[in-house]
Scaffold this motif. Sequence first.
Motif, PDB file in Angstrom:
ATOM      1  N   UNK A  56       0.567  -1.205   0.003  1.00 35.03           N
ATOM      2  CA  UNK A  56      -0.087  -0.017  -0.167  1.00 35.03           C
ATOM      3  C   UNK A  56       0.886   1.304  -0.065  1.00 35.03           C
ATOM      4  N   UNK A  57       2.296   1.068  -0.044  1.00 35.21           N
ATOM      5  CA  UNK A  57       3.013   2.265   0.170  1.00 35.21           C
ATOM      6  C   UNK A  57       3.187   2.702   1.602  1.00 35.21           C
ATOM      7  N   UNK A  58       2.427   2.524   2.407  1.00 29.16           N
ATOM      8  CA  UNK A  58       2.569   2.814   3.810  1.00 29.16           C
ATOM      9  C   UNK A  58       2.754   1.442   4.989  1.00 29.16           C
ATOM     10  N   UNK A  59       2.604   0.309   4.336  1.00 29.96           N
ATOM     11  CA  UNK A  59       2.505  -0.985   4.831  1.00 29.96           C
ATOM     12  C   UNK A  59       2.397  -1.852   3.575  1.00 29.96           C
ATOM     13  N   UNK A  60       3.293  -2.974   3.756  1.00 29.16           N
ATOM     14  CA  UNK A  60       3.117  -4.197   3.126  1.00 29.16           C
ATOM     15  C   UNK A  60       2.400  -5.272   3.712  1.00 29.16           C
ATOM     16  N   UNK A  61       1.356  -6.136   3.266  1.00 29.12           N
ATOM     17  CA  UNK A  61       0.732  -7.189   3.564  1.00 29.12           C
ATOM     18  C   UNK A  61       1.416  -8.264   3.059  1.00 29.12           C
ATOM     19  N   UNK A  62       2.029  -9.396   3.338  1.00 29.71           N
ATOM     20  CA  UNK A  62       2.548 -10.383   2.672  1.00 29.71           C
ATOM     21  C   UNK A  62       2.428 -11.944   3.614  1.00 29.71           C
ATOM     22  N   UNK A  63       2.744 -12.881   2.473  1.00 29.43           N
ATOM     23  CA  UNK A  63       2.773 -14.125   3.297  1.00 29.43           C
ATOM     24  C   UNK A  63       3.485 -14.128   4.339  1.00 29.43           C
ATOM     25  N   UNK A  64       2.920 -14.892   5.353  1.00 34.02           N
ATOM     26  CA  UNK A  64       3.474 -15.029   6.610  1.00 34.02           C
ATOM     27  C   UNK A  64       2.962 -13.996   7.773  1.00 34.02           C
ATOM     28  N   UNK A  65       2.408 -12.809   7.211  1.00 30.09           N
ATOM     29  CA  UNK A  65       1.822 -11.965   8.165  1.00 30.09           C
ATOM     30  C   UNK A  65       0.446 -12.668   8.993  1.00 30.09           C
ATOM     31  N   UNK A  66       0.217 -12.321  10.213  1.00 29.36           N
ATOM     32  CA  UNK A  66      -0.822 -12.914  10.920  1.00 29.36           C
ATOM     33  C   UNK A  66      -1.614 -11.486  11.411  1.00 29.36           C
ATOM     34  N   UNK A  67      -2.992 -11.658  11.357  1.00 32.34           N
ATOM     35  CA  UNK A  67      -3.912 -10.620  11.643  1.00 32.34           C
ATOM     36  C   UNK A  67      -4.823 -11.076  12.842  1.00 32.34           C
ATOM     37  N   UNK A  68      -5.027 -10.526  13.677  1.00 34.47           N
ATOM     38  CA  UNK A  68      -6.067 -10.643  14.840  1.00 34.47           C
ATOM     39  C   UNK A  68      -7.075  -9.707  14.489  1.00 34.47           C
ATOM     40  N   UNK A  69      -8.424 -10.204  13.951  1.00 32.70           N
ATOM     41  CA  UNK A  69      -9.286  -9.363  13.670  1.00 32.70           C
ATOM     42  C   UNK A  69     -10.416  -9.281  14.630  1.00 32.70           C
ATOM     43  N   UNK A  70     -10.909  -8.032  14.816  1.00 27.68           N
ATOM     44  CA  UNK A  70     -11.867  -7.805  15.818  1.00 27.68           C
ATOM     45  C   UNK A  70     -13.118  -7.167  15.283  1.00 27.68           C
ATOM     46  N   UNK A  71     -14.315  -7.880  15.311  1.00 27.79           N
ATOM     47  CA  UNK A  71     -15.522  -7.536  14.637  1.00 27.79           C
ATOM     48  C   UNK A  71     -16.665  -7.306  15.546  1.00 27.79           C
ATOM     49  N   UNK A  72     -17.571  -6.254  15.336  1.00 24.34           N
ATOM     50  CA  UNK A  72     -18.531  -6.104  16.536  1.00 24.34           C
ATOM     51  C   UNK A  72     -19.725  -6.374  15.923  1.00 24.34           C
ATOM     52  N   UNK A  73     -20.729  -6.830  16.724  1.00 29.77           N
ATOM     53  CA  UNK A  73     -22.246  -7.120  16.164  1.00 29.77           C
ATOM     54  C   UNK A  73     -23.050  -5.369  16.217  1.00 29.77           C
ATOM     55  N   UNK A  74     -22.506  -4.906  17.157  1.00 28.21           N
ATOM     56  CA  UNK A  74     -23.342  -3.544  17.464  1.00 28.21           C
ATOM     57  C   UNK A  74     -22.438  -2.264  16.839  1.00 28.21           C
ATOM     58  N   UNK A  75     -21.132  -2.180  16.159  1.00 30.49           N
ATOM     59  CA  UNK A  75     -20.590  -1.119  15.670  1.00 30.49           C
ATOM     60  C   UNK A  75     -20.478  -1.361  14.309  1.00 30.49           C
ATOM     61  N   UNK A  76     -20.096  -0.180  13.445  1.00 26.24           N
ATOM     62  CA  UNK A  76     -19.912  -0.128  12.050  1.00 26.24           C
ATOM     63  C   UNK A  76     -18.447  -0.279  11.671  1.00 26.24           C
ATOM     64  N   UNK A  77     -17.698  -1.233  12.190  1.00 23.67           N
ATOM     65  CA  UNK A  77     -16.200  -1.156  11.861  1.00 23.67           C
ATOM     66  C   UNK A  77     -15.666  -2.640  12.418  1.00 23.67           C
ATOM     67  N   UNK A  78     -14.542  -2.925  11.769  1.00 21.59           N
ATOM     68  CA  UNK A  78     -13.352  -3.962  12.306  1.00 21.59           C
ATOM     69  C   UNK A  78     -12.040  -3.410  12.407  1.00 21.59           C
ATOM     70  N   UNK A  79     -11.446  -3.992  13.243  1.00 18.27           N
ATOM     71  CA  UNK A  79     -10.048  -3.661  13.721  1.00 18.27           C
ATOM     72  C   UNK A  79      -9.253  -4.777  13.524  1.00 18.27           C
TER      73      UNK A  79
END
Length: 170
Positions: A56-79
Amino acid sequence: MSASFPDPGAPGGESVAVTLTKAGRVKIRYPAELVRDDGTRVSVRAPWAAPGVRDFGFVRFEPGDVLTEHYWRDRWFAVKEVRTGDGVLKGWYCDITRPAVLADGVLAVEDLDLDLWVSADGTSVLRLDEDEFDASGLAGRDPAAAGEAVRALDELERLARAGELTGLLA
């Protein structure tokens, strides 16, 4: 195939399929480990699921990266906390989405185009894809959802600039 889920708040380890849709079509679907479900927030962990490197220019996502993803049932975003395979924090990629739905082993999320990037040290906070959001026509089709999306992006940016984004993830 369907997976069983622990009661909210029970330890994770179950497998779920994260399904991200955009404009009515599946953008990506990938397996993830259910880390936590407290009834409001669902947290999963998964390796970088897209093929190859995405720079993206400001970060590279690449094989081996691990994402811990947080989703809400009552909010309009994911972190999404992004780390290298050896655990070095790259930062947080935040998607503006409709509230998530977890049912029958599928974590369904609708991407609303707006995004926010927060670097690991918190010094870089970037609003992303506002042009895509404007071009999507959501404001005309569903003004209430468009309003929620903009409010969610503003809230995440405020939290990030105040150094409080990680407080959402505690």
